[in-house]
Design a protein around this motif. Structure first.
Motif, PDB file in Angstrom:
ATOM      1  N   THR A  61      21.420  -9.558   7.633  1.00 40.83           N
ATOM      2  CA  THR A  61      20.614 -10.752   7.909  1.00 40.83           C
ATOM      3  C   THR A  61      19.876 -11.261   6.670  1.00 40.83           C
ATOM      4  O   THR A  61      19.358 -12.367   6.688  1.00 40.83           O
ATOM      5  CB  THR A  61      19.593 -10.485   9.035  1.00 40.83           C
ATOM      6  N   ARG A  62      19.837 -10.485   5.620  1.00 40.91           N
ATOM      7  CA  ARG A  62      19.196 -10.938   4.375  1.00 40.91           C
ATOM      8  C   ARG A  62      20.205 -11.549   3.405  1.00 40.91           C
ATOM      9  O   ARG A  62      19.826 -12.072   2.380  1.00 40.91           O
ATOM     10  CB  ARG A  62      18.496  -9.778   3.683  1.00 40.91           C
ATOM     11  N   LYS A  63      21.466 -11.429   3.738  1.00 43.65           N
ATOM     12  CA  LYS A  63      22.517 -11.944   2.853  1.00 43.65           C
ATOM     13  C   LYS A  63      22.888 -13.359   3.274  1.00 43.65           C
ATOM     14  O   LYS A  63      23.376 -13.581   4.388  1.00 43.65           O
ATOM     15  CB  LYS A  63      23.742 -11.043   2.898  1.00 43.65           C
ATOM     16  N   ALA A  64      22.666 -14.296   2.366  1.00 43.43           N
ATOM     17  CA  ALA A  64      22.974 -15.702   2.661  1.00 43.43           C
ATOM     18  C   ALA A  64      24.445 -15.888   3.002  1.00 43.43           C
ATOM     19  O   ALA A  64      24.786 -16.711   3.857  1.00 43.43           O
ATOM     20  CB  ALA A  64      22.588 -16.584   1.477  1.00 43.43           C
ATOM     21  N   LYS A  65      25.297 -15.101   2.341  1.00 42.31           N
ATOM     22  CA  LYS A  65      26.726 -15.211   2.603  1.00 42.31           C
ATOM     23  C   LYS A  65      27.022 -15.023   4.098  1.00 42.31           C
ATOM     24  O   LYS A  65      27.857 -15.705   4.668  1.00 42.31           O
ATOM     25  CB  LYS A  65      27.489 -14.155   1.793  1.00 42.31           C
ATOM     26  N   PHE A  66      26.323 -14.113   4.736  1.00 36.69           N
ATOM     27  CA  PHE A  66      26.551 -13.835   6.149  1.00 36.69           C
ATOM     28  C   PHE A  66      25.754 -14.781   7.045  1.00 36.69           C
ATOM     29  O   PHE A  66      26.259 -15.237   8.068  1.00 36.69           O
ATOM     30  CB  PHE A  66      26.201 -12.378   6.471  1.00 36.69           C
ATOM     31  N   MET A  67      24.512 -15.055   6.681  1.00 34.14           N
ATOM     32  CA  MET A  67      23.651 -15.889   7.522  1.00 34.14           C
ATOM     33  C   MET A  67      24.109 -17.349   7.559  1.00 34.14           C
ATOM     34  O   MET A  67      23.720 -18.090   8.453  1.00 34.14           O
ATOM     35  CB  MET A  67      22.198 -15.802   7.049  1.00 34.14           C
ATOM     36  N   ILE A  68      24.919 -17.753   6.605  1.00 36.25           N
ATOM     37  CA  ILE A  68      25.461 -19.114   6.604  1.00 36.25           C
ATOM     38  C   ILE A  68      26.907 -19.111   7.090  1.00 36.25           C
ATOM     39  O   ILE A  68      27.270 -19.878   7.989  1.00 36.25           O
ATOM     40  CB  ILE A  68      25.366 -19.740   5.196  1.00 36.25           C
ATOM     41  N   THR A  69      27.722 -18.240   6.526  1.00 39.23           N
ATOM     42  CA  THR A  69      29.160 -18.251   6.796  1.00 39.23           C
ATOM     43  C   THR A  69      29.494 -17.927   8.249  1.00 39.23           C
ATOM     44  O   THR A  69      30.293 -18.633   8.874  1.00 39.23           O
ATOM     45  CB  THR A  69      29.895 -17.272   5.862  1.00 39.23           C
ATOM     46  N   VAL A  70      28.923 -16.884   8.798  1.00 42.31           N
ATOM     47  CA  VAL A  70      29.285 -16.462  10.152  1.00 42.31           C
ATOM     48  C   VAL A  70      28.910 -17.528  11.193  1.00 42.31           C
ATOM     49  O   VAL A  70      29.744 -17.874  12.041  1.00 42.31           O
ATOM     50  CB  VAL A  70      28.706 -15.072  10.485  1.00 42.31           C
ATOM     51  N   PRO A  71      27.703 -18.110  11.169  1.00 43.54           N
ATOM     52  CA  PRO A  71      27.420 -19.183  12.129  1.00 43.54           C
ATOM     53  C   PRO A  71      28.315 -20.417  11.946  1.00 43.54           C
ATOM     54  O   PRO A  71      28.700 -21.053  12.934  1.00 43.54           O
ATOM     55  CB  PRO A  71      25.953 -19.529  11.862  1.00 43.54           C
ATOM     56  N   VAL A  72      28.668 -20.738  10.706  1.00 43.21           N
ATOM     57  CA  VAL A  72      29.574 -21.876  10.473  1.00 43.21           C
ATOM     58  C   VAL A  72      30.940 -21.572  11.080  1.00 43.21           C
ATOM     59  O   VAL A  72      31.539 -22.429  11.748  1.00 43.21           O
ATOM     60  CB  VAL A  72      29.685 -22.199   8.964  1.00 43.21           C
ATOM     61  N   ILE A  73      31.428 -20.363  10.892  1.00 42.48           N
ATOM     62  CA  ILE A  73      32.701 -19.967  11.500  1.00 42.48           C
ATOM     63  C   ILE A  73      32.603 -20.081  13.021  1.00 42.48           C
ATOM     64  O   ILE A  73      33.524 -20.579  13.676  1.00 42.48           O
ATOM     65  CB  ILE A  73      33.084 -18.534  11.079  1.00 42.48           C
ATOM     66  N   PHE A  74      31.492 -19.645  13.587  1.00 42.44           N
ATOM     67  CA  PHE A  74      31.291 -19.720  15.036  1.00 42.44           C
ATOM     68  C   PHE A  74      31.370 -21.165  15.531  1.00 42.44           C
ATOM     69  O   PHE A  74      32.059 -21.458  16.509  1.00 42.44           O
ATOM     70  CB  PHE A  74      29.942 -19.099  15.420  1.00 42.44           C
ATOM     71  N   VAL A  75      30.679 -22.060  14.860  1.00 40.76           N
ATOM     72  CA  VAL A  75      30.681 -23.474  15.267  1.00 40.76           C
ATOM     73  C   VAL A  75      32.096 -24.048  15.185  1.00 40.76           C
ATOM     74  O   VAL A  75      32.550 -24.729  16.114  1.00 40.76           O
ATOM     75  CB  VAL A  75      29.688 -24.298  14.413  1.00 40.76           C
ATOM     76  N   VAL A  76      32.796 -23.752  14.116  1.00 44.32           N
ATOM     77  CA  VAL A  76      34.178 -24.247  13.966  1.00 44.32           C
ATOM     78  C   VAL A  76      35.065 -23.679  15.073  1.00 44.32           C
ATOM     79  O   VAL A  76      35.864 -24.409  15.671  1.00 44.32           O
ATOM     80  CB  VAL A  76      34.733 -23.901  12.565  1.00 44.32           C
ATOM     81  N   GLU A  77      34.920 -22.395  15.373  1.00 42.62           N
ATOM     82  CA  GLU A  77      35.726 -21.793  16.434  1.00 42.62           C
ATOM     83  C   GLU A  77      35.420 -22.398  17.794  1.00 42.62           C
ATOM     84  O   GLU A  77      36.331 -22.625  18.597  1.00 42.62           O
ATOM     85  CB  GLU A  77      35.521 -20.276  16.466  1.00 42.62           C
ATOM     86  N   VAL A  78      34.167 -22.679  18.065  1.00 40.64           N
ATOM     87  CA  VAL A  78      33.807 -23.310  19.340  1.00 40.64           C
ATOM     88  C   VAL A  78      34.405 -24.713  19.429  1.00 40.64           C
ATOM     89  O   VAL A  78      34.961 -25.096  20.467  1.00 40.64           O
ATOM     90  CB  VAL A  78      32.271 -23.342  19.538  1.00 40.64           C
ATOM     91  N   ILE A  79      34.309 -25.473  18.356  1.00 41.54           N
ATOM     92  CA  ILE A  79      34.892 -26.824  18.340  1.00 41.54           C
ATOM     93  C   ILE A  79      36.397 -26.758  18.559  1.00 41.54           C
ATOM     94  O   ILE A  79      36.952 -27.518  19.370  1.00 41.54           O
ATOM     95  CB  ILE A  79      34.548 -27.551  17.025  1.00 41.54           C
ATOM     96  N   LEU A  80      37.073 -25.843  17.862  1.00 41.76           N
ATOM     97  CA  LEU A  80      38.523 -25.699  18.040  1.00 41.76           C
ATOM     98  C   LEU A  80      38.880 -25.265  19.456  1.00 41.76           C
ATOM     99  O   LEU A  80      39.869 -25.756  20.024  1.00 41.76           O
ATOM    100  CB  LEU A  80      39.089 -24.708  17.017  1.00 41.76           C
ATOM    101  N   LEU A  81      38.079 -24.397  20.036  1.00 43.80           N
ATOM    102  CA  LEU A  81      38.315 -23.957  21.409  1.00 43.80           C
ATOM    103  C   LEU A  81      38.171 -25.111  22.394  1.00 43.80           C
ATOM    104  O   LEU A  81      38.995 -25.278  23.292  1.00 43.80           O
ATOM    105  CB  LEU A  81      37.360 -22.819  21.779  1.00 43.80           C
ATOM    106  N   ILE A  82      37.145 -25.921  22.201  1.00 49.31           N
ATOM    107  CA  ILE A  82      36.941 -27.077  23.082  1.00 49.31           C
ATOM    108  C   ILE A  82      38.104 -28.049  22.952  1.00 49.31           C
ATOM    109  O   ILE A  82      38.639 -28.537  23.958  1.00 49.31           O
ATOM    110  CB  ILE A  82      35.598 -27.764  22.768  1.00 49.31           C
ATOM    111  N   ILE A  83      38.518 -28.317  21.725  1.00 49.97           N
ATOM    112  CA  ILE A  83      39.661 -29.229  21.513  1.00 49.97           C
ATOM    113  C   ILE A  83      40.912 -28.646  22.161  1.00 49.97           C
ATOM    114  O   ILE A  83      41.659 -29.373  22.828  1.00 49.97           O
ATOM    115  CB  ILE A  83      39.880 -29.473  20.000  1.00 49.97           C
ATOM    116  N   TRP A  84      41.139 -27.358  22.009  1.00 51.33           N
ATOM    117  CA  TRP A  84      42.323 -26.731  22.570  1.00 51.33           C
ATOM    118  C   TRP A  84      42.315 -26.779  24.096  1.00 51.33           C
ATOM    119  O   TRP A  84      43.339 -27.008  24.726  1.00 51.33           O
ATOM    120  CB  TRP A  84      42.402 -25.289  22.069  1.00 51.33           C
ATOM    121  N   LEU A  85      41.143 -26.589  24.695  1.00 51.67           N
ATOM    122  CA  LEU A  85      41.048 -26.610  26.160  1.00 51.67           C
ATOM    123  C   LEU A  85      41.218 -28.011  26.728  1.00 51.67           C
ATOM    124  O   LEU A  85      41.632 -28.172  27.880  1.00 51.67           O
ATOM    125  CB  LEU A  85      39.717 -26.016  26.617  1.00 51.67           C
ATOM    126  N   LEU A  86      40.888 -29.023  25.938  1.00 48.86           N
ATOM    127  CA  LEU A  86      41.069 -30.411  26.406  1.00 48.86           C
ATOM    128  C   LEU A  86      42.498 -30.803  26.184  1.00 48.86           C
ATOM    129  O   LEU A  86      43.191 -31.417  26.815  1.00 48.86           O
ATOM    130  CB  LEU A  86      40.136 -31.354  25.658  1.00 48.86           C
TER     131      LEU A  86
END
Length: 86
Positions: A61-86
């Protein structure tokens, strides 16, 4: 479709456990899970588990690489999942 959901459940549980194991190893001074592996787990569908592991175990949680990258990956995956389900 059913197997896709099984995969997501598995990969997120695996990512969560891997973050926990790495935190435990960090406390013990043992061999660690490479950061690249932790990020790849998030990238291949385990981002929710990775975020949960980061918060639950207070790990990376102190590493910017993780605190930025992992949530960005999550948002992209959620968007792709929503697009795929539609």
């Amino acid at each position: 479709m059913k197997y896709f959901w099984y995969y997501l459940i598995f990969i997120n549980l695996f990512a969560f456990c891997t973050y926990g194991i790495d935190k435990w190893k960090a406390k013990k001074g043992a061999w660690r899970v490479p950061e690249k592996t932790l990020l790849i787990l998030a990238l291949i569908g385990g981002s929710a588990g990775a975020i949960a592991g980061m918060m639950c175990f207070r790990h990376k949680t102190r590493k910017a690489k993780f605190m930025i990258t992992v949530p960005v990956i999550f948002v992209v995956e959620v968007i792709l999942l929503i697009i795929w389900l539609l």
